[in-house]
Design an enzyme around this catalytic site. Structure first.
Site, mmCIF file in Angstrom:
data_model
loop_
_atom_site.group_PDB
_atom_site.id
_atom_site.type_symbol
_atom_site.label_atom_id
_atom_site.label_comp_id
_atom_site.label_asym_id
_atom_site.label_seq_id
_atom_site.Cartn_x
_atom_site.Cartn_y
_atom_site.Cartn_z
ATOM 1 C CG ASP A 18 0.045 -0.019 2.377
ATOM 2 O OD1 ASP A 18 1.095 -0.397 2.446
ATOM 3 O OD2 ASP A 18 -0.790 0.349 3.545
ATOM 4 C CD GLU A 19 6.511 2.392 1.256
ATOM 5 O OE1 GLU A 19 6.247 2.823 2.644
ATOM 6 O OE2 GLU A 19 7.478 1.879 0.747
#
Length: 410
Positions: A273-274
């Site tokens: 999720d980066e």
């Protein structure tokens, strides 16, 4: 069969040679049965003496081999033209015909020099009338060389060719294989695009971001840039409660919004999720922090997941990078700034500060040391009593885990 006895005896040594027996033979020949029986063959194993061989069987085998060879030539993926010493096309496969925009039969008899053009190269050991100007060598291969192929409509395209001298039954031949350079480059570009694109979001992946970062930091003429890491807050809760499909949809929507914030920026999904954003044209640290805040502002409006609005926040860390900086060190600094934003309460942007990487290194050392302590049973369990002041009695105990060797990780 149309052969008299003299013809058959004259052909027999060649037949034996084609079977791999380079020897003279004396045999009984039966024209009615179309067989011959070797009686004494110099150089042949004794087991073969007296063994009948049918001429029809050998001819059928030769035809099968010829058909196989022709099939391989016809279906080869690379374009192939075979020309004689005068430069006339004698064989052409399907790929060559498609490249030239005609049927294969239409290429037979064509001058090769009219189909293919190459620069004059007097040092080339291979040559073909109308293509190169030196005599064809007896053997060997030349290539790759750049040529131009002419289509039936008069248009041309660049190609890469290899030339090989081949000894045929009727003399020396030249085999030319070629591939459309533009088509190959398009395929390579497509493969490169696929290898550098995140499959889920369609953004650049880590590989492309690293390449862009190396280019930006290696170009002395370019100015500073902002490198920003954006991490979705509490993404694991969405995955655990709503499922991975909803989580994937969330990442796609976040990617779409981040990709619209900064023109000319490289926006990548760095992993999980980066996300990472490399924004050029940023003059100072304050400008870099402004870019990070703009990225977070794009996520202020709730996302729509499964027909319901879901508020989403993110934490961002940003660092100002300039030509000459180390790419991997720049990534570490941006990552450290992002974790600083999370420690400060999430849903905010943090600018890299000196000392953050030292702090991050210390945290990593502590985490690694704690794992080693667990494996080697280096943690001590102690109970601390809780005493009621009025009764002076022990009413409870607090369990403590102590790590005596913790100072060794500092």
């Amino acid at each position: 069969m149309g052969l008299d006895m003299a013809d058959l005896w004259a052909q027999l040594p060649r037949d034996l040679a084609s079977l791999g027996y380079p020897a003279a033979a004396v045999a009984t020949v039966d024209l009615q049965q179309r067989t011959f029986t070797p009686r004494g063959v110099v150089g042949l194993p004794g087991a073969l003496v007296g063994h009948p061989q049918t001429l029809e069987g050998r001819l059928a085998e030769e035809r099968r081999r010829a058909d196989t060879a022709r099939h391989l030539l016809t279906e080869a993926p690379e374009a192939l033209l075979v020309a004689d010493a005068q430069g006339t096309v004698r064989e052409a496969n399907r790929a060559a015909a498609q490249a030239c925009g005609v049927h294969a039969e239409e290429l037979i008899g064509e001058p090769l020099g009219r189909l293919l053009k190459a620069p004059y190269d007097p040092s080339s050991p291979l040559a073909l009338a109308g293509l190169l100007d030196e005599p064809v060598a007896a053997s060997g291969t030349v290539g790759p060389i750049d040529i131009v192929v002419r289509r039936s409509d008069g248009s041309t395209f660049p190609a890469e060719a290899r030339l090989s001298a081949v000894q045929g039954p009727e003399g020396r031949l030249l085999a030319v294989t070629f591939v459309d350079v533009a088509a190959r480059q398009a395929r390579e570009a497509q493969l490169e695009e696929r290898a550098s694109t995140d499959e889920l979001t369609g953004l650049a992946n880590r590989r492309r971001l690293l390449a862009a970062l190396r280019t930006a930091l290696g170009d002395r003429a370019s100015g500073p840039s902002a490198l920003c890491f954006v991490d979705v807050d509490h993404f694991k809760y969405v995955n655990d409660s709503q499922g991975h499909q909803v989580g994937d949809d969330l990442l796609r929507q976040v990617a779409a919004r981040l990709g619209q914030v900064v023109p000319q920026a490289v926006v990548a999904r760095f992993g999980g999720d980066e996300f990472a954003v490399l924004a050029p044209g940023v003059e100072d640290a304050e400008g870099a922090l402004t870019v990070a805040r703009q990225l977070l502002a794009s996520l202020e409006r709730p996302l729509t997941l499964q027909g319901a609005d879901l508020p989403v926040t993110a934490s961002a860390g940003v660092v100002l990078v300039a030509p000459g900086d180390d790419p991997l060190d720049a990534l570490r600094r941006a990552d450290a700034a992002m974790y600083l934003a999370k420690r400060r309460g999430r849903a905010q942007a943090a600018l890299f500060e000196d000392g953050l990487t030292v702090e991050a290194t210390h945290r990593l050392a502590v985490a690694g040391g704690l794992q080693r302590a667990l494996r080697h049973h280096e943690l001590d369990l102690a109970y601390q009593p809780l005493v009621a002041l009025r009764s002076r009695r022990v009413v409870a105990a607090e369990a403590l885990v102590r790590w005596p060797t913790c100072r060794s990780t500092s």
